[in-house]
Design a protein around this motif. Structure first.
Motif, PDB file in Angstrom:
ATOM      1  N   ASP A 201     118.503 -40.364-126.666  1.00  0.00           N
ATOM      2  CA  ASP A 201     119.739 -40.162-125.908  1.00  0.00           C
ATOM      3  C   ASP A 201     119.646 -40.845-124.542  1.00  0.00           C
ATOM      4  O   ASP A 201     120.597 -41.478-124.081  1.00  0.00           O
ATOM      5  N   PHE A 202     118.498 -40.702-123.891  1.00  0.00           N
ATOM      6  CA  PHE A 202     118.303 -41.358-122.598  1.00  0.00           C
ATOM      7  C   PHE A 202     118.512 -42.866-122.738  1.00  0.00           C
ATOM      8  O   PHE A 202     119.152 -43.495-121.883  1.00  0.00           O
ATOM      9  N   ALA A 203     117.996 -43.433-123.821  1.00  0.00           N
ATOM     10  CA  ALA A 203     118.094 -44.879-124.028  1.00  0.00           C
ATOM     11  C   ALA A 203     119.543 -45.344-124.051  1.00  0.00           C
ATOM     12  O   ALA A 203     119.882 -46.390-123.481  1.00  0.00           O
ATOM     13  N   LYS A 204     120.407 -44.574-124.689  1.00  0.00           N
ATOM     14  CA  LYS A 204     121.820 -44.968-124.771  1.00  0.00           C
ATOM     15  C   LYS A 204     122.466 -45.025-123.382  1.00  0.00           C
ATOM     16  O   LYS A 204     123.213 -45.953-123.065  1.00  0.00           O
ATOM     17  N   GLY A 205     122.183 -44.022-122.555  1.00  0.00           N
ATOM     18  CA  GLY A 205     122.723 -44.029-121.206  1.00  0.00           C
ATOM     19  C   GLY A 205     122.166 -45.175-120.383  1.00  0.00           C
ATOM     20  O   GLY A 205     122.900 -45.861-119.650  1.00  0.00           O
ATOM     21  N   PHE A 206     120.870 -45.407-120.513  1.00  0.00           N
ATOM     22  CA  PHE A 206     120.204 -46.451-119.737  1.00  0.00           C
ATOM     23  C   PHE A 206     120.742 -47.833-120.104  1.00  0.00           C
ATOM     24  O   PHE A 206     121.066 -48.642-119.224  1.00  0.00           O
ATOM     25  N   HIS A 221     121.738 -40.052-112.530  1.00  0.00           N
ATOM     26  CA  HIS A 221     120.782 -39.362-113.403  1.00  0.00           C
ATOM     27  C   HIS A 221     121.277 -39.404-114.838  1.00  0.00           C
ATOM     28  O   HIS A 221     122.475 -39.476-115.115  1.00  0.00           O
ATOM     29  N   ILE A 222     120.314 -39.385-115.761  1.00  0.00           N
ATOM     30  CA  ILE A 222     120.612 -39.418-117.194  1.00  0.00           C
ATOM     31  C   ILE A 222     119.944 -38.207-117.825  1.00  0.00           C
ATOM     32  O   ILE A 222     118.703 -38.148-117.925  1.00  0.00           O
ATOM     33  N   THR A 223     120.744 -37.230-118.227  1.00  0.00           N
ATOM     34  CA  THR A 223     120.201 -36.044-118.883  1.00  0.00           C
ATOM     35  C   THR A 223     121.163 -35.573-119.964  1.00  0.00           C
ATOM     36  O   THR A 223     122.314 -36.013-120.034  1.00  0.00           O
ATOM     37  N   THR A 224     120.701 -34.655-120.768  1.00  0.00           N
ATOM     38  CA  THR A 224     121.566 -33.975-121.710  1.00  0.00           C
ATOM     39  C   THR A 224     122.481 -33.012-120.955  1.00  0.00           C
ATOM     40  O   THR A 224     122.174 -32.589-119.840  1.00  0.00           O
ATOM     41  N   ASP A 225     123.603 -32.665-121.569  1.00  0.00           N
ATOM     42  CA  ASP A 225     124.474 -31.626-121.025  1.00  0.00           C
ATOM     43  C   ASP A 225     124.032 -30.235-121.478  1.00  0.00           C
ATOM     44  O   ASP A 225     124.531 -29.234-120.963  1.00  0.00           O
ATOM     45  N   LYS A 292     123.297 -36.552-128.029  1.00  0.00           N
ATOM     46  CA  LYS A 292     123.602 -36.010-129.348  1.00  0.00           C
ATOM     47  C   LYS A 292     122.483 -35.163-129.950  1.00  0.00           C
ATOM     48  O   LYS A 292     122.720 -34.432-130.913  1.00  0.00           O
ATOM     49  N   VAL A 293     121.269 -35.283-129.413  1.00  0.00           N
ATOM     50  CA  VAL A 293     120.136 -34.565-130.015  1.00  0.00           C
ATOM     51  C   VAL A 293     120.020 -33.180-129.399  1.00  0.00           C
ATOM     52  O   VAL A 293     119.638 -33.040-128.235  1.00  0.00           O
ATOM     53  N   ARG A 294     120.364 -32.147-130.172  1.00  0.00           N
ATOM     54  CA  ARG A 294     120.234 -30.770-129.707  1.00  0.00           C
ATOM     55  C   ARG A 294     118.753 -30.422-129.608  1.00  0.00           C
ATOM     56  O   ARG A 294     117.955 -30.848-130.441  1.00  0.00           O
ATOM     57  N   TYR A 295     118.394 -29.630-128.589  1.00  0.00           N
ATOM     58  CA  TYR A 295     116.977 -29.404-128.315  1.00  0.00           C
ATOM     59  C   TYR A 295     116.226 -28.843-129.515  1.00  0.00           C
ATOM     60  O   TYR A 295     115.140 -29.338-129.862  1.00  0.00           O
ATOM     61  N   ASP A 296     116.741 -27.805-130.171  1.00  0.00           N
ATOM     62  CA  ASP A 296     115.986 -27.206-131.265  1.00  0.00           C
ATOM     63  C   ASP A 296     115.778 -28.189-132.414  1.00  0.00           C
ATOM     64  O   ASP A 296     114.733 -28.165-133.081  1.00  0.00           O
ATOM     65  N   GLN A 297     116.744 -29.093-132.609  1.00  0.00           N
ATOM     66  CA  GLN A 297     116.599 -30.094-133.659  1.00  0.00           C
ATOM     67  C   GLN A 297     115.604 -31.182-133.253  1.00  0.00           C
ATOM     68  O   GLN A 297     114.777 -31.624-134.065  1.00  0.00           O
ATOM     69  N   GLY A 298     115.687 -31.602-131.996  1.00  0.00           N
ATOM     70  CA  GLY A 298     114.771 -32.635-131.520  1.00  0.00           C
ATOM     71  C   GLY A 298     113.335 -32.168-131.491  1.00  0.00           C
ATOM     72  O   GLY A 298     112.423 -32.882-131.922  1.00  0.00           O
ATOM     73  N   VAL A 299     113.103 -30.942-131.008  1.00  0.00           N
ATOM     74  CA  VAL A 299     111.732 -30.459-130.896  1.00  0.00           C
ATOM     75  C   VAL A 299     111.155 -30.159-132.282  1.00  0.00           C
ATOM     76  O   VAL A 299     109.936 -30.254-132.491  1.00  0.00           O
ATOM     77  N   LYS A 300     112.013 -29.825-133.244  1.00  0.00           N
ATOM     78  CA  LYS A 300     111.526 -29.616-134.611  1.00  0.00           C
ATOM     79  C   LYS A 300     110.938 -30.906-135.168  1.00  0.00           C
ATOM     80  O   LYS A 300     109.868 -30.907-135.792  1.00  0.00           O
TER      81      LYS A 300
END
Length: 339
Positions: A201-206, A221-225, A292-300
């Motif tokens: 996700d960071f890559a897309k913003g960058f 800044h580039i972060t998730t919402d 787009k990557v929700r934390y619980d899905q990404g960390v899984k």
């Protein structure tokens, strides 16, 4: 675009490099020592050198000009002064990767925008990043150096589990404690809010800021919402491991006082604070951006990757023993106070 990354194979920059290479639309150069370039697909050019050897770097960069130069491994102003000497007049945009930890601590408002003051008395790392920003803004105002400052917060990938409290060797020791049914340390009471952004996700913003004329002279800044509590974050990790979380809550101040780890900066100067990032500026500059990557899905996916790759399971027996000692000392203190 013709692009040069100083570094290019770290947690943040690897995702950006991969996306640029796979698009086939850009000419990407990496200037680094070549130690980790094998994590990237083919399709980029390498300039092998230590960027801190300015004379060698200048020789190898001779005759080259770029649309974008981004430095992912600058931490102190002297390194940006070197970059200015190397790239002034040779790039249309210079991007510096700063840090969201530079924002005011303690916070006067948990909602963070790019206009939130920069001040962190707890962490030298953050103060150095602030000094780097000050230098670059001076070069932009006085010399017209076309800078863009990017402030990541807690960004993670498939190689390391994002945590609040861990040792110097990484996060595996905490996951291992969970798998062994041990208690794991969580700073505070686990209810403070935090943002953890997947590097894709960071890559897309960058990439949306690269070559963007509206980003020149700006800090973004580039972060998730998505904001999660640390309790939610640790529970998501435990769920991914298939175990029940056994949290042991310890104040950030206590952790900072009793350890040889940098919890004064890393916790009190950063992760112990509830933060909610306002990404409106990024979305104005990069229309359509959304994480787009929700934390619980990404960390899984991160946990699954680490479990599947033994080389990512780096043992840290010293930190494991330290955790046991903290728990034992606090349990004994509670019993003594009761008696």
């Amino acid at each position: 675009m013709k692009i040069l990354f100083i570094g290019g194979t770290g947690i943040i920059s690897t995702a950006i490099s991969k996306e640029l290479i796979e698009s086939g639309e850009h000419e990407l150069y990496l200037i680094n020592r070549g130690n980790r370039n094998d994590v990237l697909p083919e399709g980029f050019k390498t300039i092998t050198c230590d960027i801190n050897d300015e004379a060698d770097a200048a020789k190898k960069l001779e005759g080259l000009e770029f649309d974008v130069v981004a430095d992912f491994i600058a931490f102190v102003p002297a390194q940006l002064e070197r970059d200015y000497r190397l790239f002034a007049g040779k790039t249309k945009q210079f991007i510096f990767i700063s840090s969201a930890s530079a924002y005011q601590k303690p916070l006067s408002d948990y909602r963070i925008t790019e206009s939130t003051p920069l001040s962190n008395p707890y962490w030298q790392y953050s103060r150095d990043k602030i000094a780097c920003e000050d230098y670059l803004m001076k070069m932009y105002r006085e010399k017209g150096f076309p800078i863009t400052i990017v402030r990541p917060s807690h960004t993670y990938d498939e190689r390391s589990i994002p945590l609040g409290v861990h040792g110097n060797i990484g996060s595996w020791s905490v996951a291992k404690r969970m798998l062994e049914g041990k208690s794991v340390l969580i700073h505070g009471d686990g209810t403070s809010l935090w943002a953890m952004t997947h590097n894709s996700d960071f890559a897309k913003g960058f990439i949306g800021l690269m070559g963007n004329i509206h980003a020149i002279g700006e800090s973004v800044h580039i972060t998730t919402d998505e904001m999660v509590t640390w309790n939610q974050a640790y529970n998501a990790i435990a769920n991914a491991l298939g175990v029940k979380l056994k949290p042991y809550y310890v104040s950030s101040e206590f952790l900072a006082k009793c350890s040889g780890y940098d919890f004064t900066g890393g916790l009190i100067g950063d992760k112990a604070n509830s933060v909610v990032f306002d990404n409106s500026k990024l979305k104005r500059l990069v229309p359509g951006f959304t994480a787009k990557v929700r934390y619980d899905q990404g960390v899984k996916k991160t946990v699954q990757n680490i479990l599947a790759n033994k080389e990512l399971q780096k043992e840290d027996p010293e930190f494991d023993k330290w955790c046991d000692k903290v728990i034992d000392v606090l349990d004994k203190a509670a019993l003594e106070i009761k008696s």
